[in-house]
Write a protein that holds these residues in place. Structure first.
Motif, short mmCIF file in Angstrom:
data_model
loop_
_atom_site.label_atom_id
_atom_site.label_comp_id
_atom_site.label_asym_id
_atom_site.label_seq_id
_atom_site.Cartn_x
_atom_site.Cartn_y
_atom_site.Cartn_z
N ALA A 14 -41.60 2.37 61.96
CA ALA A 14 -42.00 1.95 60.61
C ALA A 14 -42.38 3.16 59.76
CB ALA A 14 -43.18 0.97 60.69
N VAL A 15 -43.08 4.11 60.37
CA VAL A 15 -43.47 5.34 59.65
C VAL A 15 -42.22 6.11 59.22
CG1 VAL A 15 -44.56 7.60 59.92
CG2 VAL A 15 -45.74 5.53 60.71
N PHE A 16 -41.26 6.26 60.14
CA PHE A 16 -40.02 6.96 59.81
C PHE A 16 -39.24 6.20 58.73
CE2 PHE A 16 -38.75 10.51 62.70
CZ PHE A 16 -40.01 10.72 63.22
N LEU A 17 -39.11 4.90 58.92
CA LEU A 17 -38.35 4.08 57.97
C LEU A 17 -38.96 4.17 56.58
CD1 LEU A 17 -36.04 1.96 57.69
CD2 LEU A 17 -37.72 0.23 58.26
N PHE A 18 -40.25 3.95 56.52
CA PHE A 18 -40.94 3.95 55.24
C PHE A 18 -41.08 5.37 54.69
CE2 PHE A 18 -44.39 3.22 52.27
CZ PHE A 18 -44.05 2.00 51.74
N GLY A 19 -41.49 6.32 55.53
CA GLY A 19 -41.75 7.68 55.08
C GLY A 19 -40.50 8.41 54.63
N PHE A 20 -39.46 8.41 55.46
CA PHE A 20 -38.23 9.10 55.07
C PHE A 20 -37.57 8.37 53.90
CE2 PHE A 20 -38.55 11.41 59.02
CZ PHE A 20 -38.00 12.63 58.69
N GLY A 21 -37.62 7.04 53.91
CA GLY A 21 -37.04 6.29 52.79
C GLY A 21 -37.73 6.62 51.48
N LEU A 26 -38.10 9.49 46.26
CA LEU A 26 -38.83 10.31 45.30
C LEU A 26 -38.13 11.64 45.01
CD1 LEU A 26 -42.49 9.63 46.47
CD2 LEU A 26 -41.29 8.67 44.49
N TYR A 27 -37.50 12.24 46.03
CA TYR A 27 -36.77 13.50 45.80
C TYR A 27 -35.58 13.28 44.87
CZ TYR A 27 -39.32 16.41 49.09
OH TYR A 27 -40.28 17.14 49.72
N LEU A 28 -34.87 12.18 45.05
CA LEU A 28 -33.71 11.95 44.18
C LEU A 28 -34.16 11.59 42.76
CD1 LEU A 28 -30.70 12.11 43.99
CD2 LEU A 28 -30.54 9.78 44.88
N ILE A 29 -35.28 10.91 42.63
CA ILE A 29 -35.83 10.65 41.29
C ILE A 29 -36.19 11.98 40.62
CG2 ILE A 29 -37.84 9.74 40.04
CD1 ILE A 29 -37.82 7.38 42.04
N ALA A 30 -36.89 12.84 41.35
CA ALA A 30 -37.30 14.13 40.79
C ALA A 30 -36.09 14.97 40.42
CB ALA A 30 -38.19 14.88 41.78
N ALA A 31 -35.08 14.99 41.29
CA ALA A 31 -33.87 15.77 40.99
C ALA A 31 -33.17 15.21 39.76
CB ALA A 31 -32.92 15.74 42.20
N SER A 32 -33.09 13.90 39.65
CA SER A 32 -32.41 13.29 38.51
C SER A 32 -33.13 13.57 37.20
CB SER A 32 -32.26 11.78 38.72
OG SER A 32 -31.34 11.55 39.77
N ARG A 33 -34.43 13.70 37.27
CA ARG A 33 -35.20 14.00 36.06
C ARG A 33 -34.89 15.39 35.50
NH1 ARG A 33 -40.37 10.92 35.09
NH2 ARG A 33 -40.74 12.77 33.85
N THR A 34 -34.36 16.29 36.34
CA THR A 34 -34.00 17.62 35.85
C THR A 34 -32.75 17.57 34.98
OG1 THR A 34 -32.52 18.24 37.68
CG2 THR A 34 -34.90 18.68 37.98
N ALA A 35 -31.93 16.54 35.18
CA ALA A 35 -30.63 16.40 34.49
C ALA A 35 -29.70 17.56 34.81
CB ALA A 35 -30.80 16.22 32.98
N ASN A 36 -29.98 18.29 35.87
CA ASN A 36 -29.15 19.43 36.29
C ASN A 36 -28.20 18.93 37.38
OD1 ASN A 36 -28.13 21.66 37.72
ND2 ASN A 36 -29.90 22.92 37.17
N PRO A 37 -26.91 18.82 37.08
CA PRO A 37 -25.97 18.28 38.06
C PRO A 37 -25.96 19.02 39.39
CG PRO A 37 -24.93 18.44 35.92
CD PRO A 37 -26.25 19.14 35.81
N GLN A 38 -26.15 20.35 39.36
CA GLN A 38 -26.14 21.12 40.61
C GLN A 38 -27.34 20.74 41.49
OE1 GLN A 38 -26.54 25.38 40.14
NE2 GLN A 38 -25.43 25.75 42.05
N VAL A 39 -28.50 20.61 40.89
CA VAL A 39 -29.71 20.22 41.63
C VAL A 39 -29.55 18.81 42.17
CG1 VAL A 39 -32.17 19.68 41.39
CG2 VAL A 39 -31.24 21.77 40.36
N ILE A 40 -29.08 17.90 41.32
CA ILE A 40 -28.91 16.51 41.72
C ILE A 40 -27.91 16.39 42.87
CG2 ILE A 40 -28.12 14.23 40.99
CD1 ILE A 40 -29.16 15.05 38.14
N ALA A 41 -26.79 17.08 42.76
CA ALA A 41 -25.77 17.02 43.81
C ALA A 41 -26.33 17.51 45.14
CB ALA A 41 -24.55 17.83 43.41
N HIS A 42 -27.06 18.61 45.10
CA HIS A 42 -27.63 19.16 46.34
C HIS A 42 -28.63 18.19 46.96
CE1 HIS A 42 -29.06 22.11 49.21
NE2 HIS A 42 -30.30 21.86 48.81
N VAL A 43 -29.56 17.69 46.17
CA VAL A 43 -30.58 16.77 46.68
C VAL A 43 -29.94 15.46 47.15
CG1 VAL A 43 -32.61 15.40 46.06
CG2 VAL A 43 -32.47 17.80 45.36
#
Length: 163
Positions: A14-21, A26-43
């Motif tokens: 449950a910790v892995f499922l919830f934590g990694f999920g 949150l990482y993809l949200i943060a990357a998308s907020r940069t609007a930088n395609p290179q950052v978003i693609a990497h993340v």
């Protein structure tokens, strides 16, 4: 001893499922907020990998360990909190494959935008919104499931106790 071992495995899954999920989300949200395609693609590439290699297997461990816990403890499948949590778990799981596919699409769209020097398209923003709101629904369901795991009550039962 078997019960405690299974319970430990169930909680760790449950910790892995919830934590990694949640981390991936949150990482993809943060990357998308940069609007930088290179950052978003990497993340997005990393998120897709982690979700495929860690989060998804943790979901299967969760199902198997939960089933074994139910059998070992003698709880019937019709126990209200257990049945409710299973229904919600499978509803959240039904969101999982589309979420993985949307993450992969976001990665491809961001990679293409980066390679061509273009900005992110309106299609990217549309797919991102779908992915975002599916994540909100999925994590809301997961919060409720954890609540039921801890209290052994459905949300309705818990509210009636608190009222």
């Amino acid at each position: 001893m078997l019960y405690l071992g299974l319970k430990y495995l169930h909680v760790i899954a449950a910790v892995f499922l919830f934590g990694f999920g949640m981390g991936s989300y949150l990482y993809l949200i943060a990357a998308s907020r940069t609007a930088n395609p290179q950052v978003i693609a990497h993340v997005a590439r990393m998120v897709v990998r982690f979700d495929a290699w860690i989060t998804t297997p943790a979901g299967f461990v969760q199902i198997i360990s939960g089933y074994l816990l139910m059998r070992v403890s003698g709880l019937p499948m019709t126990t209200e909190w257990l049945l409710t949590s299973l229904i919600i778990f499978f509803c959240v799981g039904a969101l999982w494959l589309p979420v993985l596919l949307l993450q992969k699409r976001l990665e491809i769209m961001a990679s293409t935008a980066d390679a061509t020097g273009q900005g992110l398209s309106d299609d990217y923003r549309r797919v991102y919104r779908q992915w975002f709101w599916m994540g909100v629904m999925g994590f809301a369901g997961m919060f409720v499931i954890v609540l039921m795991m801890v209290t052994k009550m459905t949300p309705v039962q818990l509210l009636s106790v608190l009222a």
